[in-house]
Design an enzyme around this catalytic site. Structure first.
Site, PDB file in Angstrom:
ATOM      1  N   CYS A  32      57.720 -14.347  38.426  1.00 35.29           N
ATOM      2  CA  CYS A  32      57.447 -12.976  38.386  1.00 35.29           C
ATOM      3  C   CYS A  32      56.314 -12.289  38.046  1.00 35.29           C
ATOM      4  CB  CYS A  32      58.472 -12.025  37.498  1.00 35.29           C
ATOM      5  SG  CYS A  32      60.337 -12.390  38.073  1.00 35.29           S
ATOM      6  N   ASP A 467      17.111   3.125  34.473  1.00 32.72           N
ATOM      7  CA  ASP A 467      17.354   2.952  32.986  1.00 32.72           C
ATOM      8  C   ASP A 467      18.888   2.482  32.938  1.00 32.72           C
ATOM      9  OD1 ASP A 467      17.674   3.403  30.071  1.00 32.72           O
ATOM     10  OD2 ASP A 467      17.835   5.646  30.424  1.00 32.72           O
TER      11      ASP A 467
END
Length: 492
Positions: A32, A467
């Site tokens: 699962c 920046d």
């Protein structure tokens, strides 16, 4: 994560880890996804696996309730630039099915034995098993969403024989292909906009137009800012190969694709309800898609290319946790949780478009793109291949009118793509690709950064001159998207 941490994720049905690992239950023989809604098994009966292929190789069959074979891919393969990460991206793109393990090894620059050893040691499954699991998933999708004959599906999925196909389907799903088709999910009567108790993933599922191609749900984990992605695609759309229709919140993106065996037209819907923010904690969702393929063997490759374009395998929890802790980015992340860094459906196409811009790209499509045999509305062409552009660039497609054609940037780029000097496929080494791009004539650093972030899917790219501090590593590509969305950064 250690195994105790994984078990806690299973106990809490934590969807953040769907696709990051799988668990098998020894007493039932079923494996699962972590968020499976079934009763949590006892710890002593649980076995953990890094891939669905490893679970299948250990004799576990897929849970019919949570469909673990169809979860989002692990975000780790997008981040990692080592041989395992590159191999997983190539396998996802269908290279093993088309070229075999030998072809995969050649692309990676390793021997087949080395590739087998590294994948098995880390993932518990080799390239053949990983490709087999992918073929099984592709087969299930075709069985449950099309009326193709079972025999045709077997070969379209990449199986060498009908017997191999039948044996694999029975081993993985504990059903025959006919039983899978009989038990396929039926479209609900209610609107698709309603959030279900547990979100389905790539594979058979209801769509608004089940007859319009192969219907799929492209799963993602966590919140997804679909508006930002569709805004970008709408701004960049090149007429003839792309279009975005509809109103914000309910748009559809359509485009043409050149695929290994044929061509495709794909459509992806913006998901209603994701426009304003965050789904429930620890859950994911999906984008509805439809694929028209001239050859169904291209299904896996087409899906993977859409997943890269929409950045559906990302881990928004990891990204937001890191960037959200920064004083500058924190408010931006809070405003747009789950913001993605879109990739490319065709890396070579993206590189050309990043270099020449939208208007020139449209001209290249009209002049050199292959016309579809059957146009679909405004979609009439495929983007021209690098080899076609390389031949044309020697005479009549300079980037600037006053620049000699053989020496211009477009000519250099398409020639390098055509002869393999520059590789931008999903298995390419990102540093090698960047070095090769930088060495081309007239190729500027800003364009190379865009190609690395979008075509190569690098999550950690900072545009030159911006920046963007190193503190935002390894998610600087996502930081750039936040700054762009907030109007704090502009790119040429």
């Amino acid at each position: 994560m250690d195994e105790d941490s994984r078990y806690e994720a299973v106990r809490s049905r934590d969807g953040r880890f769907d696709g990051e690992f799988f668990f098998g239950v020894a007493t039932t023989g079923i494996y699962c996804r972590p968020s499976c809604p079934a009763v949590t098994p006892k710890r002593r009966n649980v076995r953990f696996f890094m891939t669905a292929a490893a679970a299948q190789g250990s004799g576990f069959r897929a849970c019919r309730r949570c469909r673990p074979d169809a979860v989002p891919g692990s975000a780790e393969w997008n981040v990692r630039a080592d041989v395992v990460g590159r191999a997983m991206r190539l396998i996802g793109d269908g290279v093993v099915d088309r070229e075999g393990v030998a072809g995969l090894a050649v692309r990676l620059g390793y021997s087949a034995r080395q590739v087998q050893r590294q994948l098995t040691a880390e993932l518990g499954a080799g390239p053949v098993a990983l490709a087999r699991a992918q073929r099984a998933h592709t087969a299930r999708v075709l069985v449950q969403t099309t009326d193709l004959p079972i025999t045709e599906i077997a070969f379209a999925s990449g199986f060498a024989s009908v017997r191999q196909f039948n044996d694999t389907i029975r081993a993985v799903y504990a059903s025959t292909p006919s039983e899978l088709r009989t038990n396929a999910p039926q479209p609900p009567a209610k609107s698709l906009a309603k959030e279900p108790d547990s979100a389905p993933a790539d594979g058979a599922g209801p769509t608004a137009e089940p007859s319009a191609g192969i219907p799929l749900r492209l799963a993602h984990r966590g919140p997804y800012q679909s508006a930002a992605v569709f805004d970008l695609l709408q701004r960049e759309a090149v007429p003839g190969i792309e279009e975005v229709t509809g109103i914000p919140g309910r748009r559809t993106y359509r485009r043409t694709l050149r695929l290994p065996y044929g061509t495709g037209i794909v459509a992806v819907d913006e998901r209603p309800g994701t426009l304003k923010g965050v789904p429930r904690p620890h859950t994911g969702g999906w984008l509805d898609a439809r694929l028209h393929l001239t050859d169904h063997r291209d299904l896996t490759t087409a899906v993977q290319r859409l997943r890269r374009l929409f950045d559906l395998d990302a881990d928004p929890y990891a990204v937001d946790e890191r960037l959200g802790a920064d004083p500058r980015l924190g408010p931006l992340v809070a405003a747009r949780p789950g913001l993605r860094s879109p990739g490319a459906a065709d890396p070579e196409e993206l590189a050309v478009r990043a270099l020449v811009g939208r208007a020139e790209s449209e001209r290249l499509v009209r002049r050199h793109g292959r016309t579809l045999d059957v146009p679909s509305g405004s979609l009439t062409h495929l983007f021209p291949e690098p080899s076609v552009l390389a031949e044309a660039a020697t005479g009549d497609t300079p980037v600037a009118p006053d620049e000699p054609a053989p020496g211009n940037a477009l000519a250099g780029l398409v020639a390098a793509l055509a002869d393999g000097t520059v590789r931008l496929d999903v298995g390419a080494d990102r540093d090698d690709a960047q070095a090769a791009l930088v060495a081309l004539p007239c190729m500027d650093a800003a364009t190379v950064a865009v190609i690395r972030a979008r075509a190569l899917g690098d999550p950690d790219v900072a545009p030159p001159g911006a920046d963007i501090p190193d503190a935002w590593r390894p998610w600087r590509s996502y930081a750039v998207q936040h700054l762009l969305a907030a109007g704090e950064l502009e790119l040429p």
